[in-house]
Scaffold this active site. Structure first.
Site, PDB file in Angstrom:
ATOM      1  N   GLU A   1       0.908  -1.078   0.003  1.00  0.00           N
ATOM      2  CA  GLU A   1       0.027  -0.084   0.038  1.00  0.00           C
ATOM      3  C   GLU A   1       1.144   1.212  -0.160  1.00  0.00           C
ATOM      4  OE1 GLU A   1      -2.602   1.650  -0.369  1.00  0.00           O
ATOM      5  OE2 GLU A   1      -4.066   1.503   1.567  1.00  0.00           O
TER       6      GLU A   1
ATOM      7  N   ARG B   1       1.777  11.547  -9.876  1.00  0.00           N
ATOM      8  CA  ARG B   1       2.267  10.032  -9.331  1.00  0.00           C
ATOM      9  C   ARG B   1       3.583   9.850  -9.792  1.00  0.00           C
ATOM     10  NH1 ARG B   1      -2.361   6.992  -7.588  1.00  0.00           N
ATOM     11  NH2 ARG B   1      -4.140   7.512  -8.709  1.00  0.00           N
TER      12      ARG B   1
END
Ligand code: IMP
Ligand code: MG
Length: 183
Positions: free
Chosen positions: A109, A174
């Site tokens: 994660e 990102r």
């Protein structure tokens, strides 16, 4: 930490308020985490299950830092869109193709904020009879009560909304090689 000279080019002119973790700091810690995971799983089948999209950069670096056989798969849960607070709604948009039964599964994660996404996901995954189920998160905001499955954490994160190294704001940023607070 100083702001790299090419940062504005990467963000399309949006100024960064602060670099929270620079490239070198991230690389060093991810290699350490790879060693921790290598040592923690002396035997058995290991599967890294990355939560898309946020884990995609971390997953690539982490997988290469683990010095034992492993497999990689991904899972997609619904995202918040443009909202920057957690709603706690988790929807599975893509289910891993890999069979989890009998494998040591590590959910990879990007960041744990409230932990609600994870909590729902872990109960779904544990029903599939993995040999063990753990979570490896690059960042932890430590706002939520700790989940026992969270075994590997890269960094404690300040309570800001951060982007880069896989983390987005409305799908942007990102690709930044560092982690930044846009302010
Ligand atoms: P949780 O369910 O509240 O733990 O939310 C975790 C998810 O929210 C992460 O996987 C990220 O996609 C997103 N998220 C939480 N905090 C941030 C942040 O500071 N920047 C970017 N995404 C975040
Ligand atoms: Mg996100």
């Amino acid at each position: 930490m100083s702001i790299p000279p090419d940062a504005l080019r990467r963000t399309g002119g949006v100024a960064i308020k602060r670099i929270v973790f620079d490239e070198g700091t991230i690389a060093h810690r991810v290699r350490e985490m790879g060693r921790e995971i290598t040592a923690a799983y002396p035997d058995g089948d290991l599967l890294l299950l990355g939560l898309l999209k946020g884990s995609f950069v971390f997953m690539g670096d982490l997988a290469r830092a683990i010095e034992r056989p492993l497999q990689v798969d991904f899972i997609v849960v619904s995202s918040y869109g443009k909202d920057t607070t957690s709603s706690g709604n988790v929807r599975l948009l893509y289910d891993p193709a890999t069979d989890l039964a009998g494998k040591h599964v590590i959910v990879v994660e990007d960041i744990i904020d409230t932990g609600r996404t994870l909590q729902r996901l872990l109960s779904l995954l544990s029903a599939r009879q993995p040999a063990s189920l753990a979570v490896c998160a690059l960042l932890h905001k430590k706002l939520a009560p700790p989940l026992p499955e969270v075994r590997f954490v890269g960094f404690e994160c300040p309570p800001a909304f951060i982007v880069g190294y896989g983390l987005d704001h409305a799908e942007n940023y990102r690709h930044l090689p560092f982690i930044a607070d846009l302010g």
